[in-house]
Design a protein around this motif. Structure first.
Motif, PDB file in Angstrom:
ATOM      1  N   LYS A 130       0.887  -1.170   0.000  1.00 50.11           N
ATOM      2  CA  LYS A 130       0.000   0.000   0.000  1.00 50.11           C
ATOM      3  C   LYS A 130       0.915   1.209   0.000  1.00 50.11           C
ATOM      4  O   LYS A 130       1.536   1.526   1.014  1.00 50.11           O
ATOM      5  CB  LYS A 130      -0.878   0.012   1.265  1.00 50.11           C
ATOM      6  N   LEU A 131       1.012   1.864  -1.166  1.00 46.56           N
ATOM      7  CA  LEU A 131       2.044   2.875  -1.371  1.00 46.56           C
ATOM      8  C   LEU A 131       1.440   4.271  -1.461  1.00 46.56           C
ATOM      9  O   LEU A 131       0.592   4.525  -2.324  1.00 46.56           O
ATOM     10  CB  LEU A 131       2.793   2.579  -2.677  1.00 46.56           C
ATOM     11  N   GLY A 132       1.914   5.157  -0.609  1.00 45.45           N
ATOM     12  CA  GLY A 132       1.469   6.539  -0.684  1.00 45.45           C
ATOM     13  C   GLY A 132       1.918   7.218  -1.967  1.00 45.45           C
ATOM     14  O   GLY A 132       1.245   8.108  -2.486  1.00 45.45           O
ATOM     15  N   SER A 133       3.074   6.818  -2.487  1.00 47.56           N
ATOM     16  CA  SER A 133       3.596   7.386  -3.731  1.00 47.56           C
ATOM     17  C   SER A 133       4.352   6.304  -4.478  1.00 47.56           C
ATOM     18  O   SER A 133       5.368   5.797  -3.992  1.00 47.56           O
ATOM     19  CB  SER A 133       4.540   8.561  -3.425  1.00 47.56           C
ATOM     20  N   GLU A 172       8.024   7.407  -5.277  1.00 47.70           N
ATOM     21  CA  GLU A 172       8.910   7.452  -4.100  1.00 47.70           C
ATOM     22  C   GLU A 172       9.250   6.046  -3.609  1.00 47.70           C
ATOM     23  O   GLU A 172      10.375   5.787  -3.159  1.00 47.70           O
ATOM     24  CB  GLU A 172       8.280   8.279  -2.967  1.00 47.70           C
ATOM     25  N   PHE A 173       8.305   5.118  -3.688  1.00 48.95           N
ATOM     26  CA  PHE A 173       8.603   3.747  -3.271  1.00 48.95           C
ATOM     27  C   PHE A 173       9.533   3.078  -4.280  1.00 48.95           C
ATOM     28  O   PHE A 173      10.524   2.447  -3.906  1.00 48.95           O
ATOM     29  CB  PHE A 173       7.312   2.940  -3.123  1.00 48.95           C
TER      30      PHE A 173
END
Lengths: 329, 329
Positions: free
Chosen positions: B275-278, B281-282
């Protein structure tokens, strides 16, 4: 290519699971089983596989490519691991976390002396859970690791209950606290105490004459094993235990929760989770995959002790690097 | 040990994410940024970091230990990857699955010619998802792999909508179908069509004069991108798009569902989820971890192209093997 010949040392739950796992991998075969028991008292599930006394194991050095050591970490592996690593490529599931550095050093020295490869502490924890803690930590250096176990049978805790006076048999389930798991999954990086993370549920068969209240108190106050947890104790009959609690399911989660961004404003949650119908069958499936890796590494000339951290994923596969890139990347 | 000096090639979303990721890793430093744009038009977030024209990149061969190539797979990497691999250790996120074998061969030849290490197709898919498909398949050889993406923004699908006449801007979300995910998690190994696995939701800013019904039909019937999916189209204002859809969240699951036991009677489900906020960026955090691995491998004398399958997990970490065994196994 000839098949990888695997020897199993110890024919308990894990040894039997290893035999089953070998039957599912066309590139490996079960060469022999080594036991401390009278070999004539055992029969392999797989037709034609010889069972030998562990005392004669060195006579079979040329018949196996790798041994999978299926004994326990408390007393079996600390002795067998270094002894056998001098003479064979080995895989084991040594899981006493605090003693891993000491055990590694001994196995490493023996494996180097004999020119073999030994991969220690293989399984799911230590093992796949460790790999996921490592990947998560390297990718998201600013964050927290959370490991939850269960719902599943803890054999160590079940054994601890069985040692109590008046107990005939017992099964202990470790259960992650759903509220804690959800808090971690939300990315809020909570601080959690031991009690907040897991509960313990015990199913106990007591002798008819036993003082059940005393047994229950003894369980709940047992240091390390139960005192730090909310523990529930159910007394049941031997028939109920056999009927409802004879399986060895397990599982758990490793969650890495981390932040990125100029002001750490971006949250990421990485979760690896296992739901296992049988803990020994899954663990032994991992052991067989790493046995393949040990043999490949040994054929390349590698020596010494390794852990799951040192093994590139491609080594676990029977496929070539080209096939893996084309089919699985 | 001196810090690992990283050069960024291309300063878009992924390049900027890489700069942020480097700031979170004490053992690496951003040496320089290389761009196709006028270097004086760019300023690095990190004080004192020079921005150079990519045309002069060979002048800086001795100033960087590894380049992270942040260009796209369609046109940038097929040219840059092999060219730069001859002169630098490189990391890229080449993600055109079908062309990986061809791209690997070219980068491999160049890296070997130059004596460098290039790790291609790094990220989460291809990348961490691939690693999890591989581990799962090796451990449970009899089973099925399922990959779900989302909920998240697909930049390729958003771009495809933007190319439609009358469209000003667009954002497309890929959404896994919850019912399908639950069926897979149950261990039932369902056969799922493309339509059963994911839905697509589109937020579109249209020109005032545009025929919205025509745009909607054009989206829903677009082959490969949308025709095989249940697609929803919402027309919104530019302000709404900026306010509600400016982030680039993403995520997904890789699930391996397999059977063990004498009659395949035991089910196991292994799930890796993000579950990636960005997304950028990940992804760039993964690129930086593998940049560390490339430099370590290069210092050991390795050469040629590699993928995530070839890299042992320990190479991603700044810690020693001893520390990892003691702290993380």
């Amino acid at each position: 290519m000839s098949k990888i010949r695997i020897g199993i040392v110890g024919y308990g739950n894990l040894g039997k699971g290893t035999e089953l796992a070998i039957r599912q991998t066309p590139d490996t075969e079960l060469a022999s089983i080594f036991t401390r028991r009278d070999p004539s008292s055992l029969e392999a599930l797989t037709e034609g596989v010889p069972v030998y006394s562990i005392n004669n194991i060195l006579e079979h050095k040329d018949d196996v490519d790798v041994l999978i050591l299926c004994g326990g970490s408390a007393t079996d592996l600390p002795v067998q691991g270094p002894e056998l690593a001098e003479n064979f490529n080995t895989i084991d599931s040594f899981d006493t976390h605090a003693k891993i550095p000491e055990y590694f050093a001994k196995v490493d020295a023996a494996a180097k002396k004999g020119g073999n490869v030994s991969i220690i502490s293989v399984g799911w924890d230590p093992g796949m859970f460790s790999v996921n803690r490592l990947y998560g930590t390297c990718i998201l250096p600013e964050g927290e690791n959370y490991t939850f176990w269960g719902k599943g049978v803890s054999q160590g805790h079940s054994d601890a209950i069985r040692r109590i006076d008046g107990v005939v048999d017992a099964r202990q389930y470790t259960i992650p606290v759903e509220k804690a798991v959800e808090a971690v999954r939300s990315g809020s990086n909570p601080q959690l105490t031991t009690r907040q993370k897991h509960t313990r549920e015990c199913f106990v068969v007591a002798k008819e004459s036993a003082d059940k209240a005393k047994i229950e108190a003894e369980i709940k106050n047992m240091p390390d094993y139960f005192a730090d947890y909310d523990t529930t104790v159910h007394f049941i009959s031997e028939e109920e235990l056999q009927r409802d609690h004879s399986g060895l399911p397990h599982g758990g989660f490793v969650i890495r929760s981390g932040k990125t961004g100029i002001n750490k404003e971006t949250s990421h949650v990485v979760e690896y989770s296992l739901k296992l119908g049988s803990n020994p069958e899954f663990t032994s499936s991992i052991l067989v995959a790493y046995a393949r890796a040990a043999v490949k590494l040994s054929r390349e000339g590698a020596i010494g002790a390794k852990t799951v951290f040192d093994i590139a994923p491609a080594y676990l596969s029977p496929k070539s690097a080209e096939e893996l890139r084309a089919e699985m990347l």
